[in-house]
Design a protein around this motif. Structure first.
Motif, PDB file in Angstrom:
ATOM      1  N   PHE A 263      45.578 -22.016  17.091  1.00 49.58           N
ATOM      2  CA  PHE A 263      45.333 -22.368  18.492  1.00 49.58           C
ATOM      3  C   PHE A 263      46.139 -21.414  19.356  1.00 49.58           C
ATOM      4  O   PHE A 263      47.356 -21.281  19.171  1.00 49.58           O
TER       5      PHE A 263
ATOM      6  N   ASP B 136      43.515 -30.914  11.987  1.00 47.32           N
ATOM      7  CA  ASP B 136      44.262 -32.061  12.507  1.00 47.32           C
ATOM      8  C   ASP B 136      45.716 -31.695  12.802  1.00 47.32           C
ATOM      9  O   ASP B 136      46.265 -32.085  13.830  1.00 47.32           O
TER      10      ASP B 136
ATOM     11  N   ALA C 214      47.011 -28.772  13.553  1.00 46.17           N
ATOM     12  CA  ALA C 214      47.103 -27.889  14.729  1.00 46.17           C
ATOM     13  C   ALA C 214      46.869 -28.680  16.018  1.00 46.17           C
ATOM     14  O   ALA C 214      47.558 -28.496  17.024  1.00 46.17           O
ATOM     15  N   ASN C 215      45.904 -29.582  15.980  1.00 51.79           N
ATOM     16  CA  ASN C 215      45.555 -30.405  17.137  1.00 51.79           C
ATOM     17  C   ASN C 215      46.715 -31.345  17.501  1.00 51.79           C
ATOM     18  O   ASN C 215      47.102 -31.461  18.682  1.00 51.79           O
TER      19      ASN C 215
ATOM     20  N   MET D 247      49.625 -29.370  19.068  1.00 53.22           N
ATOM     21  CA  MET D 247      49.401 -29.017  20.471  1.00 53.22           C
ATOM     22  C   MET D 247      49.582 -30.220  21.385  1.00 53.22           C
ATOM     23  O   MET D 247      50.172 -30.112  22.454  1.00 53.22           O
ATOM     24  N   ASP D 248      49.076 -31.379  20.967  1.00 51.39           N
ATOM     25  CA  ASP D 248      49.221 -32.579  21.800  1.00 51.39           C
ATOM     26  C   ASP D 248      50.698 -32.910  22.022  1.00 51.39           C
ATOM     27  O   ASP D 248      51.111 -33.258  23.132  1.00 51.39           O
TER      28      ASP D 248
ATOM     29  N   LEU E 204      53.343 -30.791  21.584  1.00 51.61           N
ATOM     30  CA  LEU E 204      54.013 -29.704  22.317  1.00 51.61           C
ATOM     31  C   LEU E 204      53.864 -29.889  23.820  1.00 51.61           C
ATOM     32  O   LEU E 204      54.816 -29.712  24.581  1.00 51.61           O
ATOM     33  N   LYS E 205      52.634 -30.223  24.230  1.00 53.53           N
ATOM     34  CA  LYS E 205      52.318 -30.376  25.658  1.00 53.53           C
ATOM     35  C   LYS E 205      53.228 -31.378  26.351  1.00 53.53           C
ATOM     36  O   LYS E 205      53.578 -31.225  27.521  1.00 53.53           O
ATOM     37  N   THR E 206      53.566 -32.451  25.643  1.00 55.94           N
ATOM     38  CA  THR E 206      54.230 -33.576  26.294  1.00 55.94           C
ATOM     39  C   THR E 206      55.682 -33.764  25.857  1.00 55.94           C
ATOM     40  O   THR E 206      56.407 -34.529  26.492  1.00 55.94           O
ATOM     41  N   ARG E 207      56.099 -33.098  24.773  1.00 48.74           N
ATOM     42  CA  ARG E 207      57.442 -33.324  24.253  1.00 48.74           C
ATOM     43  C   ARG E 207      58.325 -32.075  24.242  1.00 48.74           C
ATOM     44  O   ARG E 207      59.551 -32.189  24.252  1.00 48.74           O
ATOM     45  N   ALA E 208      57.721 -30.899  24.143  1.00 48.00           N
ATOM     46  CA  ALA E 208      58.549 -29.686  24.071  1.00 48.00           C
ATOM     47  C   ALA E 208      59.067 -29.366  25.470  1.00 48.00           C
ATOM     48  O   ALA E 208      58.313 -29.397  26.448  1.00 48.00           O
TER      49      ALA E 208
ATOM     50  N   ASP F 129      47.251 -35.890  29.161  1.00 47.05           N
ATOM     51  CA  ASP F 129      48.003 -35.319  28.040  1.00 47.05           C
ATOM     52  C   ASP F 129      48.820 -36.396  27.338  1.00 47.05           C
ATOM     53  O   ASP F 129      48.929 -36.412  26.116  1.00 47.05           O
ATOM     54  N   GLU F 130      49.381 -37.296  28.137  1.00 50.20           N
ATOM     55  CA  GLU F 130      50.171 -38.394  27.566  1.00 50.20           C
ATOM     56  C   GLU F 130      49.249 -39.345  26.782  1.00 50.20           C
ATOM     57  O   GLU F 130      49.580 -39.776  25.679  1.00 50.20           O
TER      58      GLU F 130
ATOM     59  N   ALA G 145      46.526 -38.569  25.319  1.00 50.12           N
ATOM     60  CA  ALA G 145      46.005 -37.923  24.108  1.00 50.12           C
ATOM     61  C   ALA G 145      46.864 -38.263  22.893  1.00 50.12           C
ATOM     62  O   ALA G 145      46.383 -38.264  21.760  1.00 50.12           O
TER      63      ALA G 145
ATOM     64  N   ARG H  18      46.007 -41.276  20.126  1.00 44.86           N
ATOM     65  CA  ARG H  18      45.089 -41.186  18.980  1.00 44.86           C
ATOM     66  C   ARG H  18      45.788 -40.817  17.678  1.00 44.86           C
ATOM     67  O   ARG H  18      45.194 -40.894  16.609  1.00 44.86           O
TER      68      ARG H  18
END
Lengths: 155, 83, 155, 83
Positions: C36, C109, C111-112, C115-116, C118-122, C145-146, C148, C151
């Motif tokens: 990604f 899965d 990679a997905n 990314m989810d 990373l967006k909200t925690r990194a 994003d939160e 996401a 799931r």
């Protein structure tokens, strides 16, 4: 208007960076590029090569039909599919799918969808050659691959 | 009409493709597979499990009940294992 | 035993082919590599650059924690995460995630998932610089994003 | 104890980090944000919406009710927008 997917069926290898650059060069509306590379495994050291047979003409046509469905379903700015044929040694690339999109989930979903349909609909067949020199016959299709398609059915 | 074979169907039939003149009674893909199984031992071996064999007319997937009237090219092959 | 993810936080760009080769070289048990790449969009021509601030030390540590969770959850043979910081122009790369696995769905899965999270925690924050010369302020976090993340919750 | 700030929290406070000696009554992250908001106008502006601000102790995410006793380094920042 949807994009025109780039579809190639070839004996030659491909380069990830180069193929990705073709989809992104000169564009500023792409937020996400997902690539999937399928590689040949040696099955615990037993395999000397896979031999990939394909149906010339239909292979390109069927992959294009699958890619167009993906391009209609998700907001995609570019799609590339390259599928190799002929003898492929363990560790070598077999297939490449690239999906570019403004949005990350669309890129993931389109690439995942494409791989599921390529596995079960693109006219390619794998034969296993063993290190022992034996021809291990044709790889059987997996029920699991067929079942994977059901998750893409739309209500 | 050109009939093409791939993978183990090709190996069992023994040729990549063949040109056949078909009896008028052959209307669908299913009729054709039943007919091919009667041609000789090689074809009989290839089409012994007709249910597992897939077909394409003019390079598009079709079912057993698809009419063959419009076909320039019909192909038979095992379930695909690409990707 | 799970693998040790490769995590880098850097100003420099990265190369897809090179980073993928590091995970696959000399191995014959990998059937699937998913990459990604997140890129900077120009937001309809308005953006001149994104400025990425990060929390040095915590950025690497938090990404490593997320990657280790992915490596425990899926059968992964290798994971790479590279996140850039500093000024990034439209069309340039921001982030790279690579997941290698024997199996295609595990690679998708992992990679997905990465990314989810990373967006909200990194610990990275984006500031927008406009072509007009204006500083457009800090990008707001998205509720989507939160959401996401839910799931990936396991029963 | 070192307190670090990032993104708009940093800009509003006006410094990247600062060393503070805290009253004994400050036990949790929530106590600390409430206290920081009283230091001066800059801190008050930064912590006006304390609920939106995230915290980390020793470079790990924590909640408002996490005790700060073990903290060498506490950081405050807005919701993350990387990736």
């Amino acid at each position: 208007m949807t994009i025109t997917p780039s579809v190639r069926v070839q004996a030659e290898n491909f380069d990830l960076t180069e193929e990705t650059a073709k989809l992104t060069a000169g564009r500023f509306d792409i937020g996400a590029v997902v690539t999937f590379t399928g590689l040949c495994r040696d099955e615990g050291g037993q395999l000397s090569a896979l031999e990939l047979e394909h149906y010339p003409g239909m292979a390109e046509a069927e992959i294009s039909r699958i890619a167009e469905r993906a391009a209609e379903r998700w907001p995609i700015t570019g799609l590339t599919v390259i599928h190799r044929f002929g003898k492929i040694a363990p560790g070598e690339n077999i297939v490449l799918v690239i999906a570019a999109s403004p949005h990350r989930q669309a890129a993931f979903d389109a690439a995942n969808f494409l791989m599921d349909f390529l596995k079960t609909r693109a006219p390619f067949w794998k034969k296993e050659h063993l290190k022992s020199g034996q021809d291990n016959g044709w790889v059987d299709a997996k029920d699991l691959d067929e079942q994977a398609l059901t998750r893409w059915e739309q209500a | 009409m050109i009939i093409r074979y791939f993978a183990w169907v090709r190996e069992k039939v023994g040729v990549d493709e063949e040109q056949l003149v078909l009896p008028d009674s052959i209307q669908t893909v299913g009729d054709l597979t039943a007919y091919l199984a009667t041609i000789d031992d090689n074809h009989a071996a290839a089409f012994a499990e007709a249910d597992t064999i897939r077909a394409a007319i003019n390079q598009e997937h079709v079912d057993a009940d698809t009419p063959i009237a419009e076909a320039q090219e019909i192909a038979f092959f095992p379930p695909m294992t690409g990707g």
